[in-house]
Design an enzyme around this catalytic site. Structure first.
Site, PDB file in Angstrom:
ATOM      1  N   HIS A  14       4.978   3.567   0.561  1.00  0.00           N
ATOM      2  CA  HIS A  14       3.985   2.767   1.280  1.00  0.00           C
ATOM      3  C   HIS A  14       3.906   1.452   0.526  1.00  0.00           C
ATOM      4  O   HIS A  14       3.556   1.660  -0.808  1.00  0.00           O
ATOM      5  CB  HIS A  14       2.579   3.601   1.148  1.00  0.00           C
ATOM      6  CG  HIS A  14       2.540   4.638   2.027  1.00  0.00           C
ATOM      7  ND1 HIS A  14       2.246   4.733   3.551  1.00  0.00           N
ATOM      8  CD2 HIS A  14       2.951   6.099   1.978  1.00  0.00           C
ATOM      9  CE1 HIS A  14       2.358   5.851   4.071  1.00  0.00           C
ATOM     10  NE2 HIS A  14       2.822   6.576   3.143  1.00  0.00           N
ATOM     11  N   GLY A  22      -1.472   9.437   8.278  1.00  0.00           N
ATOM     12  CA  GLY A  22      -2.918   9.732   8.597  1.00  0.00           C
ATOM     13  C   GLY A  22      -3.004  11.408   8.675  1.00  0.00           C
ATOM     14  O   GLY A  22      -1.990  12.202   8.460  1.00  0.00           O
ATOM     15  N   ASP A  49       6.258   8.316  -2.170  1.00  0.00           N
ATOM     16  CA  ASP A  49       5.175   8.098  -1.529  1.00  0.00           C
ATOM     17  C   ASP A  49       4.316   6.968  -1.889  1.00  0.00           C
ATOM     18  O   ASP A  49       4.303   5.893  -1.383  1.00  0.00           O
ATOM     19  CB  ASP A  49       4.511   9.436  -1.470  1.00  0.00           C
ATOM     20  CG  ASP A  49       3.321   9.411  -0.285  1.00  0.00           C
ATOM     21  OD1 ASP A  49       3.397   8.565   0.681  1.00  0.00           O
ATOM     22  OD2 ASP A  49       2.448  10.322  -0.335  1.00  0.00           O
ATOM     23  N   GLU A  62       3.024  18.100   6.133  1.00  0.00           N
ATOM     24  CA  GLU A  62       2.546  17.862   4.631  1.00  0.00           C
ATOM     25  C   GLU A  62       1.406  18.724   4.428  1.00  0.00           C
ATOM     26  O   GLU A  62       1.417  19.291   3.264  1.00  0.00           O
ATOM     27  CB  GLU A  62       2.049  16.479   4.317  1.00  0.00           C
ATOM     28  CG  GLU A  62       1.499  16.296   3.173  1.00  0.00           C
ATOM     29  CD  GLU A  62       1.030  14.861   3.022  1.00  0.00           C
ATOM     30  OE1 GLU A  62       1.100  14.322   2.019  1.00  0.00           O
ATOM     31  OE2 GLU A  62       0.895  14.079   4.188  1.00  0.00           O
ATOM     32  N   HIS A  83      10.509   6.725   1.851  1.00  0.00           N
ATOM     33  CA  HIS A  83       9.246   7.044   1.931  1.00  0.00           C
ATOM     34  C   HIS A  83       8.205   6.471   0.981  1.00  0.00           C
ATOM     35  O   HIS A  83       8.032   6.939  -0.019  1.00  0.00           O
ATOM     36  CB  HIS A  83       8.938   8.515   1.969  1.00  0.00           C
ATOM     37  CG  HIS A  83       7.760   8.851   2.548  1.00  0.00           C
ATOM     38  ND1 HIS A  83       7.488   9.549   3.928  1.00  0.00           N
ATOM     39  CD2 HIS A  83       6.311   8.657   2.137  1.00  0.00           C
ATOM     40  CE1 HIS A  83       6.189   9.556   4.121  1.00  0.00           C
ATOM     41  NE2 HIS A  83       5.558   9.312   3.082  1.00  0.00           N
ATOM     42  N   HIS A 129       4.794  11.253   9.822  1.00  0.00           N
ATOM     43  CA  HIS A 129       4.380  12.273   8.828  1.00  0.00           C
ATOM     44  C   HIS A 129       4.221  13.433   9.385  1.00  0.00           C
ATOM     45  O   HIS A 129       3.529  13.539  10.350  1.00  0.00           O
ATOM     46  CB  HIS A 129       3.101  11.858   7.976  1.00  0.00           C
ATOM     47  CG  HIS A 129       3.244  10.869   7.168  1.00  0.00           C
ATOM     48  ND1 HIS A 129       3.923   9.488   7.485  1.00  0.00           N
ATOM     49  CD2 HIS A 129       2.931  10.461   5.604  1.00  0.00           C
ATOM     50  CE1 HIS A 129       3.861   8.580   6.432  1.00  0.00           C
ATOM     51  NE2 HIS A 129       3.152   9.336   5.636  1.00  0.00           N
TER      52      HIS A 129
END
Length: 348
Positions: A21, A171, A280, A201, A19, A198
């Site tokens: 980005h 998102g 992340d 969260e 995970h 996702h």
């Protein structure tokens, strides 16, 4: 174990990260390079420092969007390859599945085919230079609606890029719930792509349940709200659906946890949930993967055996063959044993 010894051990052992980005590994050197190339001068030290001076989610998003605007030409994406390579080396990550978000770039008029080629070039360069494996998950993005998500999926399917192994859904999960994207995920699975999303969260466990039951996601990004729904947590333990947990990110967001010492990853792990450890957005949250392992060891009382299990979970939750999972897991065990043999004064 002392911090210096722990970092030495963790950097000696190969790890997976699932995970991450891709844009969020960008270095300050690259930011300056982009600014100079596209806007005619490097940023002042104060301006560069200010980009990372946020203390809340709104500030983080403003910074992220600002930096995305520095990419004015599609070939600027090659700079991220160099930063990703450095990040993988520094943390001894031998296998990485990283998110790539094309929507904002498509809105600049960039061609997906060219972006896809740059991704392939990057994965091949990193393998050639370091022997490390990179695979991509394209974030179809819930933030721009179902039609946009399907368009992104269509581009992925048409590209036939062997380095893109799946799609993800990032998102605002509350504003754009998983159930809205059921058809997109069905189409992705029909095309032979892996699917992740996702969930959990910032929203209660119903978001995760929809993600599993309607999208049939193979992994859940974050998923920490499961720790506050005991029956569902036990269901996750039985199903072994992996969670991609990023403690520093979760603490920064602050919805379910505001202090790393209160993070529920230990509760989930102890309940038998298949948790993996990730960063992340490492540049934006000022954390590396090795830092995150130290955080859960130092602040949450994970044993060294628990730390090793988290490392193994990363490989076993990845989208590689069972044969490769065994090979990589065996390498973890070998490196782990070798480190302790070379440091007899350190006890497990």
């Amino acid at each position: 174990m002392k911090k210096k010894e722990f970092y030495d051990l963790l950097t000696s052992v190969p790890k997976a990260e699932l995970h991450l980005h891709e844009e969020a590994v960008i270095s300050k050197e690259t930011i300056n390079k982009l600014h100079k190339e596209n806007f005619g001068g490097t940023m002042s030290k104060d301006a560069l420092k200010g980009l990372f001076a946020y203390s809340d989610l709104a500030g983080f998003l403003d910074s992220f969007i600002t930096i995305q605007k520095f990419f004015t030409k599609v070939d600027n994406l090659y700079y991220i390859t160099d930063d990703l390579e450095s990040y993988l080396i520094d943390n001894n990550i031998s296998y990485c599945e990283t998110f790539f978000s094309p929507t904002s770039h498509l809105r600049k008029g960039w061609e997906f085919g060219r972006m896809s080629q740059i991704l392939a070039d990057g994965a091949e360069k990193i393998m050639r230079d370091t022997g490390r494996t990179v695979r991509y998950i394209v974030d179809v993005s819930r933030s721009f609606g179902v039609e946009n998500a399907q368009h992104n999926l269509d581009l992925v399917i048409a590209a036939k890029n062997p380095y893109i192994v799946g799609i993800g859904l990032g998102g605002n999960e509350e504003a754009a719930p998983a159930r809205d994207f059921q058809s997109v995920f069905e189409n992705a699975k029909k095309a032979g792509l892996h699917v992740v999303a996702h969930a959990g969260e910032t929203v209660e466990s119903w978001s995760m349940k929809d993600t599993i039951n309607l999208l049939h996601a193979e992994r859940i990004g974050h998923g920490i709200s499961a720790a506050y729904d005991e029956p569902f947590m036990q269901e996750l333990a039985e199903s072994r659906i992996p969670l991609e947990i990023s403690p520093t990110s979760n603490t920064f967001i602050g919805k379910y946890v505001k202090d790393i010492k209160d993070h529920p990853i230990r509760k989930l792990f102890d309940a038998g949930v298949n948790v993996t450890l990730n960063t992340d957005d490492p540049t934006f949250f000022k954390v590396s993967l090795v830092d995150e392992y130290w955080n859960v060891y130092h602040n949450l009382g994970f044993s060294l055996d628990g730390i090793k299990q988290l490392i193994l979970n990363g490989f076993n939750a990845s989208f590689i063959s069972d044969e490769e999972k065994k090979r990589r897991s065996d390498e973890v065990e070998s490196r782990w044993t070798a480190w302790f043999q070379g440091h007899p004064q350190v006890k497990l």
